[in-house]
Design a protein around this motif. Structure first.
Motif, PDB file in Angstrom:
ATOM      1  N   TRP A 130     -10.900 135.655  -6.478  1.00 55.58           N
ATOM      2  CA  TRP A 130     -12.080 136.188  -5.808  1.00 55.58           C
ATOM      3  C   TRP A 130     -12.509 135.333  -4.621  1.00 55.58           C
ATOM      4  O   TRP A 130     -12.531 134.110  -4.694  1.00 55.58           O
ATOM      5  CB  TRP A 130     -13.244 136.311  -6.797  1.00 55.58           C
ATOM      6  CG  TRP A 130     -12.974 137.311  -7.874  1.00 55.58           C
ATOM      7  CD1 TRP A 130     -12.575 137.055  -9.155  1.00 55.58           C
ATOM      8  CD2 TRP A 130     -13.043 138.733  -7.759  1.00 55.58           C
ATOM      9  NE1 TRP A 130     -12.409 138.224  -9.840  1.00 55.58           N
ATOM     10  CE2 TRP A 130     -12.686 139.276  -9.011  1.00 55.58           C
ATOM     11  CE3 TRP A 130     -13.380 139.598  -6.726  1.00 55.58           C
ATOM     12  CZ2 TRP A 130     -12.657 140.636  -9.257  1.00 55.58           C
ATOM     13  CZ3 TRP A 130     -13.348 140.962  -6.960  1.00 55.58           C
ATOM     14  CH2 TRP A 130     -12.996 141.473  -8.213  1.00 55.58           C
ATOM     15  N   VAL A 131     -12.859 136.008  -3.543  1.00 51.63           N
ATOM     16  CA  VAL A 131     -13.303 135.361  -2.310  1.00 51.63           C
ATOM     17  C   VAL A 131     -14.669 135.925  -1.929  1.00 51.63           C
ATOM     18  O   VAL A 131     -14.852 137.142  -1.886  1.00 51.63           O
ATOM     19  CB  VAL A 131     -12.299 135.613  -1.157  1.00 51.63           C
ATOM     20  CG1 VAL A 131     -12.773 134.931   0.119  1.00 51.63           C
ATOM     21  CG2 VAL A 131     -10.911 135.130  -1.545  1.00 51.63           C
ATOM     22  N   GLU A 132     -15.629 135.050  -1.659  1.00 52.63           N
ATOM     23  CA  GLU A 132     -16.970 135.517  -1.320  1.00 52.63           C
ATOM     24  C   GLU A 132     -17.011 136.048   0.109  1.00 52.63           C
ATOM     25  O   GLU A 132     -16.393 135.497   1.012  1.00 52.63           O
ATOM     26  CB  GLU A 132     -17.992 134.391  -1.487  1.00 52.63           C
ATOM     27  CG  GLU A 132     -19.430 134.876  -1.270  1.00 52.63           C
ATOM     28  CD  GLU A 132     -20.465 133.843  -1.683  1.00 52.63           C
ATOM     29  OE1 GLU A 132     -20.070 132.698  -2.013  1.00 52.63           O
ATOM     30  OE2 GLU A 132     -21.659 134.193  -1.668  1.00 52.63           O
ATOM     31  N   VAL A 133     -17.766 137.119   0.292  1.00 53.27           N
ATOM     32  CA  VAL A 133     -17.936 137.741   1.608  1.00 53.27           C
ATOM     33  C   VAL A 133     -19.309 137.359   2.161  1.00 53.27           C
ATOM     34  O   VAL A 133     -20.313 137.432   1.451  1.00 53.27           O
ATOM     35  CB  VAL A 133     -17.830 139.282   1.514  1.00 53.27           C
ATOM     36  CG1 VAL A 133     -17.984 139.912   2.889  1.00 53.27           C
ATOM     37  CG2 VAL A 133     -16.504 139.689   0.878  1.00 53.27           C
ATOM     38  N   ARG A 134     -19.347 136.939   3.425  1.00 60.05           N
ATOM     39  CA  ARG A 134     -20.636 136.665   4.055  1.00 60.05           C
ATOM     40  C   ARG A 134     -21.441 137.961   4.135  1.00 60.05           C
ATOM     41  O   ARG A 134     -20.903 139.031   4.415  1.00 60.05           O
ATOM     42  CB  ARG A 134     -20.451 136.076   5.453  1.00 60.05           C
ATOM     43  CG  ARG A 134     -19.792 134.717   5.462  1.00 60.05           C
ATOM     44  CD  ARG A 134     -19.964 134.038   6.816  1.00 60.05           C
ATOM     45  NE  ARG A 134     -19.412 134.817   7.913  1.00 60.05           N
ATOM     46  CZ  ARG A 134     -18.155 134.734   8.336  1.00 60.05           C
ATOM     47  NH1 ARG A 134     -17.310 133.925   7.727  1.00 60.05           N
ATOM     48  NH2 ARG A 134     -17.742 135.465   9.354  1.00 60.05           N
ATOM     49  N   LYS A 135     -22.740 137.853   3.948  1.00 62.00           N
ATOM     50  CA  LYS A 135     -23.581 139.056   3.902  1.00 62.00           C
ATOM     51  C   LYS A 135     -24.800 138.891   4.788  1.00 62.00           C
ATOM     52  O   LYS A 135     -25.123 137.807   5.260  1.00 62.00           O
ATOM     53  CB  LYS A 135     -23.990 139.373   2.464  1.00 62.00           C
ATOM     54  CG  LYS A 135     -24.820 138.288   1.787  1.00 62.00           C
ATOM     55  CD  LYS A 135     -25.056 138.637   0.332  1.00 62.00           C
ATOM     56  CE  LYS A 135     -25.955 137.607  -0.345  1.00 62.00           C
ATOM     57  NZ  LYS A 135     -25.333 136.280  -0.430  1.00 62.00           N
ATOM     58  N   GLN A 136     -25.481 140.004   5.024  1.00 65.14           N
ATOM     59  CA  GLN A 136     -26.723 140.040   5.791  1.00 65.14           C
ATOM     60  C   GLN A 136     -27.661 141.005   5.082  1.00 65.14           C
ATOM     61  O   GLN A 136     -27.223 141.876   4.332  1.00 65.14           O
ATOM     62  CB  GLN A 136     -26.463 140.491   7.226  1.00 65.14           C
ATOM     63  CG  GLN A 136     -25.742 141.835   7.331  1.00 65.14           C
ATOM     64  CD  GLN A 136     -25.408 142.224   8.745  1.00 65.14           C
ATOM     65  OE1 GLN A 136     -26.100 141.846   9.679  1.00 65.14           O
ATOM     66  NE2 GLN A 136     -24.344 142.998   8.921  1.00 65.14           N
ATOM     67  N   ALA A 137     -28.959 140.852   5.303  1.00 58.46           N
ATOM     68  CA  ALA A 137     -29.923 141.703   4.603  1.00 58.46           C
ATOM     69  C   ALA A 137     -31.109 142.010   5.500  1.00 58.46           C
ATOM     70  O   ALA A 137     -31.496 141.205   6.350  1.00 58.46           O
ATOM     71  CB  ALA A 137     -30.404 141.020   3.325  1.00 58.46           C
ATOM     72  N   THR A 138     -31.677 143.178   5.300  1.00 56.41           N
ATOM     73  CA  THR A 138     -32.905 143.532   6.014  1.00 56.41           C
ATOM     74  C   THR A 138     -34.059 142.739   5.415  1.00 56.41           C
ATOM     75  O   THR A 138     -33.946 142.163   4.329  1.00 56.41           O
ATOM     76  CB  THR A 138     -33.220 145.026   5.871  1.00 56.41           C
ATOM     77  OG1 THR A 138     -33.459 145.320   4.474  1.00 56.41           O
ATOM     78  CG2 THR A 138     -32.075 145.890   6.369  1.00 56.41           C
ATOM     79  N   GLU A 139     -35.190 142.726   6.109  1.00 56.06           N
ATOM     80  CA  GLU A 139     -36.398 142.185   5.513  1.00 56.06           C
ATOM     81  C   GLU A 139     -36.849 143.134   4.409  1.00 56.06           C
ATOM     82  O   GLU A 139     -36.469 144.311   4.368  1.00 56.06           O
ATOM     83  CB  GLU A 139     -37.484 141.992   6.559  1.00 56.06           C
ATOM     84  CG  GLU A 139     -37.848 143.241   7.336  1.00 56.06           C
ATOM     85  CD  GLU A 139     -38.762 142.921   8.509  1.00 56.06           C
ATOM     86  OE1 GLU A 139     -39.779 142.246   8.293  1.00 56.06           O
ATOM     87  OE2 GLU A 139     -38.442 143.351   9.638  1.00 56.06           O
ATOM     88  N   LEU A 140     -37.661 142.630   3.510  1.00 53.37           N
ATOM     89  CA  LEU A 140     -38.127 143.436   2.393  1.00 53.37           C
ATOM     90  C   LEU A 140     -39.123 144.497   2.875  1.00 53.37           C
ATOM     91  O   LEU A 140     -39.907 144.260   3.791  1.00 53.37           O
ATOM     92  CB  LEU A 140     -38.787 142.542   1.351  1.00 53.37           C
ATOM     93  CG  LEU A 140     -37.893 141.473   0.710  1.00 53.37           C
ATOM     94  CD1 LEU A 140     -38.714 140.585  -0.206  1.00 53.37           C
ATOM     95  CD2 LEU A 140     -36.737 142.109  -0.052  1.00 53.37           C
TER      96      LEU A 140
END
Length: 342
Positions: A130-140
């Motif tokens: 398993w390799v972790e993927v960089r992620k992004q997220a909106t504000e809540l």
């Protein structure tokens, strides 16, 4: 004329074949979450014991949430202690995975999608792959059809997406709710509402959807005011609001007043920089944060490389078009010169 057209078409075909095909999305898989025990889903090939299906009556949705381990309940542990374990769900796609999008529900004041969720990919699904993927997220943000105000909402929401291209060959995707034991944490810090998996090779990094600012954390009204008076009788008053507005007022002995307002830039640890614009509340708590990549997967294998972005095909395409124009021009010039010589 026919000969000229034949040469032109041949040149175009030659250049087209030399240009690599553009990567593209080929499909989308969506899991809106069901009770997998009673309704098996072929794409779900593994799920941990305490990753549980819940029919949430407040939100009127079904979602996946991390439940406390039975032994922790029997031992009478605190909520933060009960939350100190990870749970996961694994999907197997028939095609290459090109990206992902998660719609998540976050417990107000506790859930942090960037910290509480990790996403991994694998070519084989084996433990150390398993390799972790960089992620992004909106504000809540909150649902104004259920709650009357952001601060009155028990559940907030966020959209989480990949923040890098995913190389070819990865067909397994693991979504993990991470262990956490900070003060006041609970096992249901974050729940997974919908999982969307984008299929294709070299699919571009997605752009986060725009969120209606009226549904996000409002600007705080608390202000910090400081005043200084120099020997010349000039008074400078600086008022800094949590909404990101800094106002400086300078008042001289003659009664003249000058007011300046603007933003501020702060450099964080590890070289990250955040800029607070005038009157923009998006940098308050709950704003989008992007974390640095880490090596290894769930099993902690540091030898596994991170997915690397594929080369961009755009320069090849531009070069091919230019080459086609040059070849076509040369052929046309040759034909015209030949007609003149007759």
């Amino acid at each position: 004329m026919k000969k000229w057209m034949a040469l032109f078409v041949a040149a175009i075909l030659l250049v087209t074949l030399a240009v690599p095909a553009m990567a593209a999305q080929t499909g989308v898989y969506i899991d809106e979450v069901v009770d997998y025990a009673t309704t098996p889903v072929a794409e779900v090939v593994d799920i941990s014991q305490y990753m549980c299906f819940e029919n949430n009556l407040d939100l009127e949705v079904t979602h996946l949430v991390k439940a406390a381990h039975q032994e922790d309940i029997d031992a009478g542990l605190t909520y933060p202690q009960k939350a100190n374990h990870s749970e996961y769900i694994v999907y197997k796609m028939a095609e290459n995975i090109g990206g992902f999008e998660l719609f998540v529900n976050c417990c107000a004041g506790l859930g942090d999608p960037m910290a509480d969720i990790s996403v991994y990919i694998s070519k084989t699904g084996e433990q150390n792959s398993w390799v972790e993927v960089r992620k992004q997220a909106t504000e809540l943000f909150y649902n104004d059809e259920i709650y009357i105000h952001y601060d009155k909402a028990y559940w907030h929401h966020a959209v989480v997406m990949n923040n890098q291209k995913i190389p070819k060959g990865y067909t397994y995707l693991k979504v993990q709710l991470n262990a956490c034991n900070d003060k006041n944490d609970v096992p249901w810090n974050v729940a997974i509402d919908t999982v969307k998996i984008v299929l294709g090779d070299g699919v571009a990094v997605p752009t986060l959807p725009a969120i209606d600012k009226s549904l996000t954390k409002p600007s705080a009204t608390t202000k910090t005011t400081t005043s200084t008076k120099d020997q010349g009788g000039v008074t400078t008053t600086t008022t800094k609001g949590q909404g990101g507005v800094t106002t400086t007022t300078t008042k001289g002995q003659d009664g003249a007043t000058t007011t300046l307002a603007g933003g501020e830039t702060t450099t964080l640890a590890d070289g990250e920089t955040t800029t607070t614009q005038q009157g923009d509340a998006s940098q308050d708590a709950g704003a989008t944060t992007t974390t640095a990549p880490t090596t290894g997967g769930v099993s902690g294998d540091p030898s596994e490389d991170q997915p690397k972005d594929e080369p961009n095909a755009l320069p090849w395409i531009i070069g091919g078009v230019v080459a086609a124009i040059v070849i076509a021009g040369a052929v046309l010039f040759f034909v015209l010169e030949k007609k003149k010589s007759k």
